[in-house]
Design a protein around this motif. Structure first.
Motif, PDB file in Angstrom:
ATOM      1  N   VAL A 124       4.159  16.918  -5.993  1.00  0.00           N
ATOM      2  CA  VAL A 124       3.313  17.154  -4.824  1.00  0.00           C
ATOM      3  C   VAL A 124       2.947  15.786  -4.279  1.00  0.00           C
ATOM      4  O   VAL A 124       2.485  14.919  -5.021  1.00  0.00           O
ATOM      5  N   SER A 125       3.194  15.593  -2.987  1.00  0.00           N
ATOM      6  CA  SER A 125       2.848  14.327  -2.336  1.00  0.00           C
ATOM      7  C   SER A 125       2.100  14.632  -1.049  1.00  0.00           C
ATOM      8  O   SER A 125       2.603  15.359  -0.197  1.00  0.00           O
ATOM      9  N   ALA A 126       0.910  14.076  -0.938  1.00  0.00           N
ATOM     10  CA  ALA A 126       0.113  14.225   0.283  1.00  0.00           C
ATOM     11  C   ALA A 126       0.075  12.879   0.988  1.00  0.00           C
ATOM     12  O   ALA A 126       0.018  11.833   0.338  1.00  0.00           O
ATOM     13  N   ILE A 127       0.102  12.924   2.297  1.00  0.00           N
ATOM     14  CA  ILE A 127      -0.028  11.689   3.063  1.00  0.00           C
ATOM     15  C   ILE A 127      -1.361  11.030   2.726  1.00  0.00           C
ATOM     16  O   ILE A 127      -2.355  11.717   2.521  1.00  0.00           O
ATOM     17  N   ASP A 128      -1.359   9.712   2.665  1.00  0.00           N
ATOM     18  CA  ASP A 128      -2.617   8.973   2.559  1.00  0.00           C
ATOM     19  C   ASP A 128      -3.036   8.674   3.991  1.00  0.00           C
ATOM     20  O   ASP A 128      -2.451   7.810   4.636  1.00  0.00           O
ATOM     21  N   PRO A 129      -4.014   9.401   4.536  1.00  0.00           N
ATOM     22  CA  PRO A 129      -4.371   9.216   5.939  1.00  0.00           C
ATOM     23  C   PRO A 129      -4.849   7.806   6.253  1.00  0.00           C
ATOM     24  O   PRO A 129      -4.634   7.316   7.360  1.00  0.00           O
ATOM     25  N   LEU A 130      -5.446   7.151   5.293  1.00  0.00           N
ATOM     26  CA  LEU A 130      -5.904   5.785   5.536  1.00  0.00           C
ATOM     27  C   LEU A 130      -4.703   4.864   5.761  1.00  0.00           C
ATOM     28  O   LEU A 130      -4.717   4.021   6.661  1.00  0.00           O
TER      29      LEU A 130
ATOM     30  N   ASP B 178      -9.899  10.931   0.260  1.00  0.00           N
ATOM     31  CA  ASP B 178     -10.615  11.328  -0.953  1.00  0.00           C
ATOM     32  C   ASP B 178     -10.457  12.826  -1.214  1.00  0.00           C
ATOM     33  O   ASP B 178     -10.216  13.248  -2.346  1.00  0.00           O
ATOM     34  N   ARG B 179     -10.568  13.611  -0.165  1.00  0.00           N
ATOM     35  CA  ARG B 179     -10.415  15.069  -0.332  1.00  0.00           C
ATOM     36  C   ARG B 179      -8.992  15.440  -0.728  1.00  0.00           C
ATOM     37  O   ARG B 179      -8.784  16.296  -1.591  1.00  0.00           O
ATOM     38  N   LEU B 180      -8.008  14.797  -0.087  1.00  0.00           N
ATOM     39  CA  LEU B 180      -6.618  15.100  -0.441  1.00  0.00           C
ATOM     40  C   LEU B 180      -6.307  14.660  -1.867  1.00  0.00           C
ATOM     41  O   LEU B 180      -5.533  15.324  -2.570  1.00  0.00           O
ATOM     42  N   SER B 181      -6.906  13.581  -2.311  1.00  0.00           N
ATOM     43  CA  SER B 181      -6.734  13.157  -3.707  1.00  0.00           C
ATOM     44  C   SER B 181      -7.283  14.214  -4.653  1.00  0.00           C
ATOM     45  O   SER B 181      -6.663  14.537  -5.680  1.00  0.00           O
TER      46      SER B 181
ATOM     47  N   MET C  66       0.845  -1.181   0.000  1.00  0.00           N
ATOM     48  CA  MET C  66       0.000   0.000   0.000  1.00  0.00           C
ATOM     49  C   MET C  66       0.890   1.243   0.000  1.00  0.00           C
ATOM     50  O   MET C  66       1.779   1.378   0.822  1.00  0.00           O
ATOM     51  N   SER C  67       0.629   2.144  -0.944  1.00  0.00           N
ATOM     52  CA  SER C  67       1.363   3.405  -0.985  1.00  0.00           C
ATOM     53  C   SER C  67       0.914   4.281   0.182  1.00  0.00           C
ATOM     54  O   SER C  67      -0.241   4.240   0.589  1.00  0.00           O
ATOM     55  N   TYR C  68       1.804   5.063   0.704  1.00  0.00           N
ATOM     56  CA  TYR C  68       1.452   5.918   1.829  1.00  0.00           C
ATOM     57  C   TYR C  68       1.317   7.388   1.444  1.00  0.00           C
ATOM     58  O   TYR C  68       1.078   8.240   2.295  1.00  0.00           O
ATOM     59  N   THR C  69       1.448   7.678   0.139  1.00  0.00           N
ATOM     60  CA  THR C  69       1.263   9.051  -0.330  1.00  0.00           C
ATOM     61  C   THR C  69       0.432   9.077  -1.601  1.00  0.00           C
ATOM     62  O   THR C  69       0.337   8.092  -2.340  1.00  0.00           O
ATOM     63  N   ILE C  70      -0.152  10.236  -1.846  1.00  0.00           N
ATOM     64  CA  ILE C  70      -0.901  10.537  -3.066  1.00  0.00           C
ATOM     65  C   ILE C  70      -0.021  11.509  -3.835  1.00  0.00           C
ATOM     66  O   ILE C  70       0.291  12.591  -3.321  1.00  0.00           O
ATOM     67  N   ASN C  71       0.405  11.136  -5.038  1.00  0.00           N
ATOM     68  CA  ASN C  71       1.454  11.880  -5.736  1.00  0.00           C
ATOM     69  C   ASN C  71       1.022  12.402  -7.091  1.00  0.00           C
ATOM     70  O   ASN C  71       0.207  11.780  -7.774  1.00  0.00           O
ATOM     71  N   ARG C  72       1.642  13.513  -7.452  1.00  0.00           N
ATOM     72  CA  ARG C  72       1.472  14.071  -8.790  1.00  0.00           C
ATOM     73  C   ARG C  72       2.686  14.927  -9.101  1.00  0.00           C
ATOM     74  O   ARG C  72       3.142  15.706  -8.263  1.00  0.00           O
ATOM     75  N   VAL C  73       3.215  14.780 -10.302  1.00  0.00           N
ATOM     76  CA  VAL C  73       4.291  15.651 -10.766  1.00  0.00           C
ATOM     77  C   VAL C  73       3.688  16.664 -11.724  1.00  0.00           C
ATOM     78  O   VAL C  73       3.002  16.290 -12.684  1.00  0.00           O
ATOM     79  N   ILE C  74       3.944  17.945 -11.449  1.00  0.00           N
ATOM     80  CA  ILE C  74       3.507  19.013 -12.333  1.00  0.00           C
ATOM     81  C   ILE C  74       4.737  19.422 -13.133  1.00  0.00           C
ATOM     82  O   ILE C  74       5.713  19.931 -12.563  1.00  0.00           O
ATOM     83  N   LYS C  75       4.691  19.157 -14.415  1.00  0.00           N
ATOM     84  CA  LYS C  75       5.860  19.366 -15.269  1.00  0.00           C
ATOM     85  C   LYS C  75       6.085  20.841 -15.563  1.00  0.00           C
ATOM     86  O   LYS C  75       5.140  21.621 -15.660  1.00  0.00           O
ATOM     87  N   HIS C  76       7.380  21.171 -15.693  1.00  0.00           N
ATOM     88  CA  HIS C  76       7.815  22.516 -16.067  1.00  0.00           C
ATOM     89  C   HIS C  76       7.216  23.579 -15.150  1.00  0.00           C
ATOM     90  O   HIS C  76       6.766  24.629 -15.620  1.00  0.00           O
ATOM     91  N   ALA C  77       7.193  23.298 -13.867  1.00  0.00           N
ATOM     92  CA  ALA C  77       6.632  24.233 -12.891  1.00  0.00           C
ATOM     93  C   ALA C  77       7.711  24.621 -11.885  1.00  0.00           C
ATOM     94  O   ALA C  77       8.728  23.941 -11.767  1.00  0.00           O
ATOM     95  N   ASP C  78       7.469  25.722 -11.180  1.00  0.00           N
ATOM     96  CA  ASP C  78       8.398  26.072 -10.098  1.00  0.00           C
ATOM     97  C   ASP C  78       7.687  25.959  -8.757  1.00  0.00           C
ATOM     98  O   ASP C  78       6.456  25.987  -8.685  1.00  0.00           O
ATOM     99  N   VAL C  79       8.469  25.827  -7.721  1.00  0.00           N
ATOM    100  CA  VAL C  79       7.926  25.561  -6.387  1.00  0.00           C
ATOM    101  C   VAL C  79       7.038  26.698  -5.903  1.00  0.00           C
ATOM    102  O   VAL C  79       5.995  26.443  -5.292  1.00  0.00           O
TER     103      VAL C  79
END
Length: 128
Positions: free
Chosen positions: A93-99, A119-122, A1-14
């Motif tokens: 961007v990685s958010a904890i998966d609270p479940l 679900d909301r963090l996703s 089970m993954s413990y984070t919800i992830n997404r890479v936003i390409k060509h972006a700055d922090v």
């Protein structure tokens, strides 16, 4: 089970992703309670360089209230951390998966709340 919800936003700055993340969190009922600039901390404490890395401690007060109501010690696992990390493609961007994080606690009511938070963090991560 993954413990984070992830997404890479390409060509972006922090900085841009930070603003977009805070807005997405607010739009989904979360506030940012804490912020840690890990890059600056590592430079100051260890004189080490690293790419941008921030930890935002996000909290949805209503859901936190529910969680604490069914499991008073769950506050030790709050708030929900969201990291912004500079990667070669842009910003991850990685958010904890609270479940996933609540599997250590044997409380079905808490797991139901954690699923709602996940679900909301996703939705947050997807909307950035």
């Amino acid at each position: 089970m993954s413990y984070t919800i992830n997404r890479v936003i390409k060509h972006a700055d922090v900085e841009d992703i930070d603003q977009r993340t805070r807005k997405a969190l607010a739009d989904h009922g979360f506030g940012v309670l804490t912020e840690i600039d890990v890059k600056a901390t590592m430079k100051k404490k260890l004189d080490k360089e690293m790419p941008a890395y921030r930890i935002l401690g996000a909290c949805n007060p209503g859901m936190a209230w529910e969680a604490i109501g069914v499991e008073p010690q769950v506050g030790a696992m709050l708030p929900c951390n969201v990291i912004l990390r500079e990667v070669s493609e842009g910003v991850e961007v990685s958010a904890i998966d609270p479940l996933a994080s609540m599997t250590a606690i044997d409380n079905d009511a808490l797991k139901q709340i954690a699923a709602k938070v996940r679900d909301r963090l996703s939705e947050v991560v997807e909307s950035i």
